[in-house]
Every structure is written in C-alpha cells, then in structure tokens.
Design a protein around this motif. Structure first.
Motif, mmCIF file in Angstrom:
data_model
loop_
_atom_site.group_PDB
_atom_site.id
_atom_site.type_symbol
_atom_site.label_atom_id
_atom_site.label_comp_id
_atom_site.label_asym_id
_atom_site.label_seq_id
_atom_site.Cartn_x
_atom_site.Cartn_y
_atom_site.Cartn_z
ATOM 1 N N ILE A 336 57.115 15.148 33.317
ATOM 2 C CA ILE A 336 58.223 15.710 34.090
ATOM 3 C C ILE A 336 59.042 16.621 33.184
ATOM 4 O O ILE A 336 59.427 16.231 32.078
ATOM 5 N N ASP A 337 59.291 17.857 33.662
ATOM 6 C CA ASP A 337 60.081 18.793 32.869
ATOM 7 C C ASP A 337 61.145 19.438 33.737
ATOM 8 O O ASP A 337 61.145 19.294 34.962
ATOM 9 N N ALA A 338 62.052 20.152 33.091
ATOM 10 C CA ALA A 338 63.127 20.847 33.790
ATOM 11 C C ALA A 338 62.950 22.358 33.701
ATOM 12 O O ALA A 338 63.913 23.107 33.767
ATOM 13 N N GLY A 339 61.707 22.800 33.561
ATOM 14 C CA GLY A 339 61.442 24.227 33.412
ATOM 15 C C GLY A 339 61.463 24.976 34.727
ATOM 16 O O GLY A 339 61.918 24.478 35.764
ATOM 17 N N SER A 340 60.937 26.194 34.702
ATOM 18 C CA SER A 340 60.932 27.051 35.883
ATOM 19 C C SER A 340 60.019 26.464 36.961
ATOM 20 O O SER A 340 58.996 25.848 36.672
ATOM 21 N N VAL A 341 60.385 26.640 38.203
ATOM 22 C CA VAL A 341 59.622 26.124 39.343
ATOM 23 C C VAL A 341 58.545 27.138 39.718
ATOM 24 O O VAL A 341 58.822 28.339 39.850
ATOM 25 N N MET A 342 57.318 26.665 39.901
ATOM 26 C CA MET A 342 56.211 27.528 40.292
ATOM 27 C C MET A 342 55.960 27.416 41.787
ATOM 28 O O MET A 342 56.084 26.336 42.373
ATOM 29 N N SER A 343 55.548 28.534 42.382
ATOM 30 C CA SER A 343 55.173 28.533 43.791
ATOM 31 C C SER A 343 53.764 27.986 43.946
ATOM 32 O O SER A 343 53.044 27.772 42.965
ATOM 33 N N ALA A 344 53.339 27.776 45.203
ATOM 34 C CA ALA A 344 51.997 27.251 45.461
ATOM 35 C C ALA A 344 50.929 28.203 44.934
ATOM 36 O O ALA A 344 49.908 27.770 44.396
ATOM 37 N N VAL A 345 51.146 29.511 45.071
ATOM 38 C CA VAL A 345 50.175 30.494 44.583
ATOM 39 C C VAL A 345 50.103 30.461 43.061
ATOM 40 O O VAL A 345 49.019 30.519 42.467
ATOM 41 N N GLU A 346 51.260 30.342 42.404
ATOM 42 C CA GLU A 346 51.281 30.285 40.941
ATOM 43 C C GLU A 346 50.589 29.031 40.425
ATOM 44 O O GLU A 346 49.889 29.069 39.408
ATOM 45 N N ILE A 347 50.765 27.910 41.133
ATOM 46 C CA ILE A 347 50.090 26.668 40.735
ATOM 47 C C ILE A 347 48.583 26.828 40.848
ATOM 48 O O ILE A 347 47.824 26.432 39.962
ATOM 49 N N GLU A 348 48.132 27.429 41.943
ATOM 50 C CA GLU A 348 46.692 27.650 42.133
ATOM 51 C C GLU A 348 46.130 28.541 41.033
ATOM 52 O O GLU A 348 45.043 28.276 40.489
ATOM 53 N N ASN A 349 46.853 29.603 40.671
ATOM 54 C CA ASN A 349 46.388 30.503 39.615
ATOM 55 C C ASN A 349 46.375 29.810 38.258
ATOM 56 O O ASN A 349 45.465 30.023 37.447
#
Length: 405
Positions: A336-349
C-alpha cells in the motif's frame, strides 16, 4: 641471430605470467587472482576476467577496485564481502572468507576466499567459487526450454502439412511466436552486453565520488561522479528487470513449490526501514501462520519489485505498508502506497510486458516502470494474479492473490 624486442612484442606479452604463482593462477579453471599491496597491482586468470567483465589480466589497484565495485552493485547483500575486506585490511597474514549473492530470478551465490602467499601477507591469493547447484538449476532451465522449443517447432511443421488453410494459419502463428521470442532473446542479450561496461562506469564513479585514490582538486567533480553513480545504479536495476522478464517470457524460470509462510517471507525481506529519503516502511502481519505452496525465492523477488515500485512513487513523508492476509480461498500480500493514482488504462499498460504508465509520471523519474509487469509474470508462474486498485484516501493498493493449494 640477434632479435630486437619491439614495443608491440612487449604489449603482446604484457599479460603473461611472470613467476610461479602467476603461472599456477593462469592455468586454473576456476576464478583466481593475485593482488600485490606493495606494487599496487593484480594478476587475473581467464575465469576471473570473465567474472568481473575485464579484458586484461594485469590490472592496477584502481582499475580492479572499480570493476569489483561495479560488479557488486548487483549484490543483494554485500555486508559479508565488505567485512571480508575490513578484516583483510587489519590482518593480511590470515585467511579470510565471505559470500556474495548476485540479484536475479536465478541468483548466483559466490564464495570468496583470500589467503597470503608470503609471510608478510603482501601478496594475496583470491579464489572465487560459484554454487554449483544454482548453476545446474539454471542450465536445466535453459535445456528444458530449448527442448520444448524444438518439439513445438516439429509439431508446427507437421500441422502445416495437413491442409493449405491450416498451413496459412500455422505459418502466421509461427511468425508471431518467432517475433516474440526474438524480441525477448534480443532484450536478454542486449541486457547482458550492457552490464559489462556499466560495471566499469559504476565502479569508477564510486572510486571518484568516494575519493579512494586521493582528494579531488575540483569538488564539483565529486558531485558529478555521485550523479553518474546514482544514474548508473538506476540503469543497472532496469537492465536486470528486463533480463529477468525476458527469462520468464522464454520459459527459462522453473518454479519449485514448497510450503511457504507468507509472514516469514515478508519478515525475511532485506529492506531498510527508510526505503528512500522521507519514505518509511511498515509491516502488518498476522499472529498466525499463512502457509501456501510457493517458491519463496521467486515470490520474494516479486514482492521486492512491488515495494520498490511503491517507494518510487510515494511522496516524501509517507509510508509504504506491506500486509499479509488470508481470505480462506486465497492468501496473499498487499503493498500500500500514497503515490499517484493510476487509471484503469494505465494499470493495464503497466502490467503489459515493456508497457508504460502516464508519460508525465515517467518524465518525472518516478514512474512505476517495468517492475509491475515483472512482478505480475512471476506471480502468474504460481497460478496467482496481481490486482491493482486505487485507495479511498489516495494512492494505490497492489494485491498479490495466491491459491491456497
């Protein structure tokens, strides 16, 4: 007949053994080298040159120190080897021993010994041996992968002979598979070739930054050397990740399942409480045991990648938490981190091999990189999966889900 010794002749024999000790070292099949504190020189045999990435047998102390420092940047823990050098500095008349474990999905464990060959201990004989069991496992993996590819190609050849339509379909599939395999093998070969010159860059930059050969006349050069060393270390980590991912994709990694306690696995990770300046590490482990069938070395490698990824994106003053859990049907580990949130597309990439995340994050030098795709590949070898989701209060939760058996 009288001969004339030219400069070119002297160069040809510059690396030739000069005494009995060097002759014995040169003939040895395992990695050996002689160091001479009085003349500040060293003599390496062929196996030692290949190990540290050198093209010359006779080295100055500075160059040998640089090459060795560059090689141990890949070490998961070099405290044993550092202690070896400290003991040798205080006692050159006794034999000393240490171990050095190099990173990778298929790690290499090196056993290092030094012993004096003269009463005063001015000349030291170094012997480096590799753990044969790990080497045999790596060779078995490569052999099995080669046999599998040969059988697969033979089956494709027979299938194409059945009909013209199937021949066209199979030909297309073969082209795709060859392209994918060629890409992975090219990346593996390129990564290996980059390591040797990068070891020298890391070693020499550390020598300069630490002023091991004397103080620098221009202080700015020391700062530049530190920047070179830091950038080189980051590049070396990326090269190791690409090589590991290529090995997984080409089937060169074998999972050896045995009962593995996830809480003990997390406790055994070699992590500092401060992952990087301003980012702390915390653990949340259950009281009882969570035992699953797994390969602890490969699982630990995957979790280390996830922690490294989270530490890279976590803002200063935040905490990265590792938690082990058991739902009854699945067990696993969360990072678990407090970094930037990724979108679903970014997670897939990010989970795709050699994929990328948001370009702004990547340009900032704090992107999630190839670490996520490598961790996902290692977890899929266990029949598990990687689930990434945003946290309610910001940041991301990266969850490793593993079957109970």
């Amino acid at each position: 007949m009288t001969g004339v010794l030219t400069d070119s002749t002297a160069d040809i024999h510059a690396d030739a053994p000069r005494d009995v000790a060097e002759t014995i070292v040169a003939a040895a099949s395992e990695a050996m080298l002689l160091t001479d504190a009085e003349s500040r020189s060293s003599f390496l045999n062929r196996a030692a040159c290949m190990l540290i990435g050198s093209d010359r047998r006779r080295q100055s102390t500075g160059r040998l120190m640089a090459l060795v420092n560059g090689m141990i940047q890949r070490a998961t823990n070099d405290r044993s080897f550092r202690s070896h050098l400290d003991l040798l500095a205080n006692d050159r008349q006794s034999a000393h021993a240490s171990e050095l474990r190099l990173r990778g999905v298929m790690p290499r464990l090196l056993s290092i010994t030094s012993q004096p060959i003269d009463p005063q201990g001015r000349r030291q004989l170094w012997i480096v041996r590799e753990d044969r069991q790990l080497s045999r496992q790596a060779m078995d993996c490569r052999s099995c992968a080669g046999e599998a590819r040969s059988i697969h190609d033979a089956l494709l050849a027979r299938t194409r002979a059945l009909s013209e339509a199937r021949d066209l379909a199979d030909a297309s599939r073969v082209v795709a598979e060859q392209a994918s395999r060629a890409k992975s093998e090219f990346m593996a070969h390129l990564s290996h070739e980059l390591r040797t010159p990068l070891n020298a860059v890391l070693g020499f930059s550390e020598v300069i930054s630490r002023e091991l050969l004397g103080p620098s006349a221009v202080p700015a050069y020391v700062d530049y050397a530190r920047s070179i060393h830091q950038s080189g270390t980051t590049l070396l980590g990326l090269i190791d990740d690409i090589l590991d991912l290529s090995q997984v994709e080409t089937g060169r990694v074998t999972v050896r399942l045995r009962p593995t306690d996830l809480a003990e696995l997390v406790t055994g990770l070699e992590l500092d409480e401060e992952l990087r300046p301003g980012v702390r590490l915390a653990t949340d482990l259950p009281q009882g045991r969570i035992v699953i069938p797994g390969d602890p070395d490969i699982l630990a490698r995957a979790v280390l990648h996830l922690v490294e990824v989270s530490a890279n994106v976590a803002p200063a003053g935040s905490t990265v938490t590792i938690r082990a859990f058991d739902t009854g049907t699945h067990a696993g580990i969360e990072v678990i981190d407090a970094g930037s949130v990724m979108s679903a597309v970014e997670i897939e990439n990010a989970l795709a091999a050699f994929g990328d995340t948001d370009s702004q994050i990547a340009r900032s030098g704090r992107g999630r990189g190839v670490g996520l795709s490598l961790a996902d590949a290692l977890i899929r070898l266990h029949g598990g999966r990687l689930v990434i989701a945003p946290r309610g209060n910001g940041g991301m939760v990266t969850r490793v889900l593993l079957p109970r058996g």
